[in-house]
Design a protein around this motif. Structure first.
Motif, mmCIF file in Angstrom:
data_model
loop_
_atom_site.group_PDB
_atom_site.id
_atom_site.type_symbol
_atom_site.label_atom_id
_atom_site.label_comp_id
_atom_site.label_asym_id
_atom_site.label_seq_id
_atom_site.Cartn_x
_atom_site.Cartn_y
_atom_site.Cartn_z
ATOM 1 N N VAL A 102 0.857 -1.177 0.000
ATOM 2 C CA VAL A 102 0.000 0.000 0.000
ATOM 3 C C VAL A 102 0.897 1.232 0.000
ATOM 4 N N TRP A 103 0.686 2.116 -0.985
ATOM 5 C CA TRP A 103 1.493 3.324 -1.139
ATOM 6 C C TRP A 103 0.584 4.549 -1.033
ATOM 7 N N GLY A 104 1.157 5.674 -0.664
ATOM 8 C CA GLY A 104 0.369 6.881 -0.546
ATOM 9 C C GLY A 104 1.138 8.127 -0.955
ATOM 10 N N THR A 105 0.393 9.146 -1.343
ATOM 11 C CA THR A 105 0.972 10.450 -1.643
ATOM 12 C C THR A 105 -0.100 11.517 -1.423
ATOM 13 N N ASN A 106 0.343 12.723 -1.144
ATOM 14 C CA ASN A 106 -0.600 13.838 -1.021
ATOM 15 C C ASN A 106 -0.553 14.735 -2.243
ATOM 16 N N THR A 107 0.240 14.316 -3.227
ATOM 17 C CA THR A 107 0.393 15.072 -4.467
ATOM 18 C C THR A 107 -0.377 14.383 -5.581
ATOM 19 N N ALA A 140 2.616 0.376 3.853
ATOM 20 C CA ALA A 140 2.544 -0.946 4.476
ATOM 21 C C ALA A 140 2.875 -2.040 3.479
ATOM 22 N N ASP A 141 3.549 -3.063 3.972
ATOM 23 C CA ASP A 141 3.679 -4.340 3.281
ATOM 24 C C ASP A 141 2.675 -5.281 3.932
ATOM 25 N N CYS A 142 1.759 -5.816 3.163
ATOM 26 C CA CYS A 142 0.651 -6.588 3.719
ATOM 27 C C CYS A 142 0.721 -8.037 3.256
ATOM 28 N N VAL A 143 0.728 -8.947 4.219
ATOM 29 C CA VAL A 143 0.718 -10.377 3.932
ATOM 30 C C VAL A 143 -0.285 -11.035 4.870
ATOM 31 N N ILE A 144 -1.244 -11.756 4.319
ATOM 32 C CA ILE A 144 -2.200 -12.488 5.148
ATOM 33 C C ILE A 144 -1.469 -13.631 5.836
ATOM 34 N N GLN A 145 -1.629 -13.731 7.148
ATOM 35 C CA GLN A 145 -1.026 -14.811 7.918
ATOM 36 C C GLN A 145 -2.092 -15.405 8.837
ATOM 37 N N PHE A 146 -2.474 -16.643 8.558
ATOM 38 C CA PHE A 146 -3.489 -17.298 9.380
ATOM 39 C C PHE A 146 -2.920 -17.627 10.754
ATOM 40 N N GLN A 155 -13.721 -14.304 8.201
ATOM 41 C CA GLN A 155 -14.934 -13.519 8.385
ATOM 42 C C GLN A 155 -14.665 -12.202 9.111
ATOM 43 N N ASN A 156 -13.619 -12.166 9.924
ATOM 44 C CA ASN A 156 -13.273 -10.950 10.661
ATOM 45 C C ASN A 156 -12.553 -9.935 9.787
ATOM 46 N N GLY A 157 -12.269 -10.275 8.543
ATOM 47 C CA GLY A 157 -11.550 -9.364 7.653
ATOM 48 C C GLY A 157 -10.052 -9.477 7.842
ATOM 49 N N PHE A 158 -9.316 -9.065 6.831
ATOM 50 C CA PHE A 158 -7.855 -9.109 6.871
ATOM 51 C C PHE A 158 -7.341 -7.727 7.259
ATOM 52 N N HIS A 159 -6.735 -7.630 8.435
ATOM 53 C CA HIS A 159 -6.338 -6.348 8.998
ATOM 54 C C HIS A 159 -4.822 -6.187 8.934
ATOM 55 N N PHE A 160 -4.387 -4.969 8.614
ATOM 56 C CA PHE A 160 -2.965 -4.683 8.464
ATOM 57 C C PHE A 160 -2.655 -3.313 9.066
ATOM 58 N N ASP A 161 -1.550 -3.238 9.784
ATOM 59 C CA ASP A 161 -1.128 -1.967 10.360
ATOM 60 C C ASP A 161 -0.221 -1.222 9.395
ATOM 61 N N VAL A 162 -0.369 0.079 9.368
ATOM 62 C CA VAL A 162 0.560 0.934 8.622
ATOM 63 C C VAL A 162 1.870 1.006 9.399
ATOM 64 N N TYR A 169 -4.016 10.224 -1.870
ATOM 65 C CA TYR A 169 -4.092 9.179 -2.889
ATOM 66 C C TYR A 169 -3.435 7.911 -2.352
ATOM 67 N N ILE A 170 -4.115 6.787 -2.539
ATOM 68 C CA ILE A 170 -3.631 5.490 -2.080
ATOM 69 C C ILE A 170 -3.529 4.568 -3.284
ATOM 70 N N ARG A 171 -2.391 3.895 -3.420
ATOM 71 C CA ARG A 171 -2.216 2.967 -4.543
ATOM 72 C C ARG A 171 -1.875 1.578 -4.015
ATOM 73 N N PHE A 172 -2.601 0.589 -4.520
ATOM 74 C CA PHE A 172 -2.381 -0.808 -4.149
ATOM 75 C C PHE A 172 -1.535 -1.496 -5.216
ATOM 76 N N VAL A 173 -0.595 -2.307 -4.749
ATOM 77 C CA VAL A 173 0.234 -3.124 -5.632
ATOM 78 C C VAL A 173 0.046 -4.571 -5.183
ATOM 79 N N VAL A 174 -0.794 -5.310 -5.879
ATOM 80 C CA VAL A 174 -1.128 -6.680 -5.482
ATOM 81 C C VAL A 174 -0.183 -7.644 -6.194
ATOM 82 N N ARG A 175 0.552 -8.397 -5.409
ATOM 83 C CA ARG A 175 1.571 -9.286 -5.977
ATOM 84 C C ARG A 175 1.100 -10.724 -6.109
ATOM 85 N N LYS A 176 0.238 -11.184 -5.203
ATOM 86 C CA LYS A 176 -0.158 -12.592 -5.242
ATOM 87 C C LYS A 176 -1.624 -12.754 -4.846
ATOM 88 N N THR A 177 -2.315 -13.647 -5.561
ATOM 89 C CA THR A 177 -3.670 -14.043 -5.186
ATOM 90 C C THR A 177 -3.666 -15.538 -4.877
#
Length: 463
Positions: A345-350, A390-396, A417-424, A435-443
């Motif tokens: 997850v990337w962000g910018t204010n420009t 953030a670098d986000c990885v689902i970990q059961f 069911q509780n959703g996948f939560h990630f800290d910045v 502006y927020i940009r997602f870069v999805v690497r794996k499904t």
């Protein structure tokens, strides 16, 4: 009544069959009346011999006891009878006749304890008991307690621990009410070798907390009492009080998203706005996005589905972010809805660069700047102008791999069911971004598109 003539001619075939079956029928009737053989094992009142050559290897919270089985032909197995304390209910565990060891588990101390071993045969006879002394090592729940760390976080308390033996445990957080009584706020269950949980929705004030760890036998580790003040946060809303959309997919209206390699959406004719309608784990409205499609942009043309997958959101107003979450679709089996399990997850204010501001303004030059696709010899140079939040990885929590196509255990289903939560990242929580940009690497199943039911952000608005 008409009489049947005694001289009536017999039918040759029927006569032959009757003569043939006459000796067989009485025999069958006689067999059906005989007693059926009892094929069950014979029973007796003779107890089996005792186990011998007993050897103990102490474990964390228990022991494994090795022995030599008695030489009885009708041996069914060995059982161990033990209790955790003088006033506790006796426990029993069994090992089959094919094993030469038995495991006792669940002790909450490192004291010496007596375990009685019985051989048991197929008639249910027990041998004389063989007392065995064990001395368990540090209980697993105490090992977990030694690694427990808690700290204030946005809207709550963050807890982390190690569970090297992978034992089932739960962690509970209690608040303290006005008269000093403990009030259970939340409880979390886990059996993973590493664990973490954030207790949310706590008042933003300095206050005492009581934290307990418990194992499956209701044994508790030494509690943790602390005083902390959760950090302020609020949910960054995708709609205003009138229900009007604040968030939007950047570049979708003017089609400049294709210059950035952003996904072509919606794939299922559902607008992006369903991702912030407040309906979380949903089987109704949901959003699907076509994986980045590069079509007729490379000399020679053609269509290629490429990774990473990109999409960019205009959040409407600048905010600082503490965490985010996304909810997958409510599908059966759980976690089968083309989940994205590894992304950035990337962000910018420009304001992101317009196509004319990149290279010669061509689609190809823009894709080289905006993507990491080898097909266009891309550079991902846009990242020099943005900040990774953030670098986000689902970990059961159970340790289930995140690339499975579905999950079935109650623990994993609840996690989905509780959703996948990630800290910045903590050093980025004060960076304003519109502006927020997602870069999805794996499904999780390599599908050519992503699916989600809801997308949530928390943090604080920037005035």
């Amino acid at each position: 009544m008409k009489q049947i003539s005694k001289n009536r001619k017999r039918h040759p075939v029927m006569y032959f069959l009757c003569r043939l079956l006459m000796p067989v029928i009485p025999a069958a009737l006689m067999w059906s009346c005989t007693e059926v053989k009892d094929w069950s094992d014979p029973t007796d009142n003779i107890p089996p011999g005792t186990v011998t050559n007993v050897n103990v290897r102490n474990l964390n919270g228990g022991a494994i006891i090795h022995y030599t089985r008695p030489n009885d032909g009708d041996l069914m197995g060995v059982k161990a009878v033990f209790s955790f304390g003088e006033n506790d209910v006796p426990q029993e565990v069994y090992a089959s006749a094919f094993r030469d060891s038995i495991v006792v588990d669940g002790y909450a101390d490192t004291n010496e304890h007596t375990v009685e071993l019985y051989a048991i045969d197929k008639s249910g006879n027990l041998s004389a008991p063989v007392p065995v002394t064990i001395k368990p090592e540090t209980p697993p729940v105490e090992l977990i307690r030694q690694t427990l760390n808690v700290s204030p976080t946005f809207g709550g308390v963050y807890a982390s621990w190690d569970n090297p033996l992978g034992k089932s445990m739960d962690i509970a957080l209690y608040t303290i009410d006005s008269v000093g009584d403990r009030v259970l706020h939340d409880r979390y269950y886990s059996s993973g070798v590493t664990g973490w949980y954030t207790f949310r929705n706590l008042e933003i004030r300095e206050q005492p907390f009581h934290i307990e760890l418990r194992d499956r036998w209701n044994h508790y580790a030494l509690p943790l009492d602390t005083v902390m003040e959760p950090l302020f946060e609020t949910q960054i809303m995708g709609r205003d009080e009138m229900g009007r959309n604040i968030w939007s997919l950047y570049g979708l209206e003017d089609k400049t998203n294709t210059y950035r390699g952003d996904s072509n959406v919606p794939l299922n004719s559902t607008p992006f706005s369903v991702l912030h309608n407040g309906i979380l784990y949903n089987s109704g409205d949901w959003w699907a996005t076509d994986v980045c499609m590069l079509q007729n942009y490379i000399p020679g043309g053609g269509t290629n589905y490429l990774y990473p997958v990109y999409f960019t959101i205009d959040m409407g107003v600048p905010s600082v972010y503490s965490r985010l979450a996304y909810y997958t679709r409510n599908r059966s089996p759980s976690y089968s809805a083309w989940c994205w399990y590894e992304f950035e997850v990337w962000g910018t204010n420009t304001r992101p660069k317009d196509p004319a501001e990149v290279g010669n303004g061509s689609v190809l030059d823009n894709l080289k700047y905006w993507t990491g696709w080898e097909a266009v010899e891309a550079t991902d140079a846009w990242k020099n102008d943005w900040i990774k939040l953030a670098d986000c990885v689902i970990q059961f929590p159970s340790g289930t791999p995140n690339n499975v196509s579905s999950v079935t255990s109650a623990e994993d289903i609840a996690f989905v069911q509780n959703g996948f939560h990630f800290d910045v990242d903590t050093d980025k929580t004060s960076v304003p971004c519109r502006y927020i940009r997602f870069v999805v690497r794996k499904t999780n199943n390599g599908a050519n598109y992503l699916q989600a039911s809801e997308l949530c952000f928390w943090g604080a608005y920037v005035n």
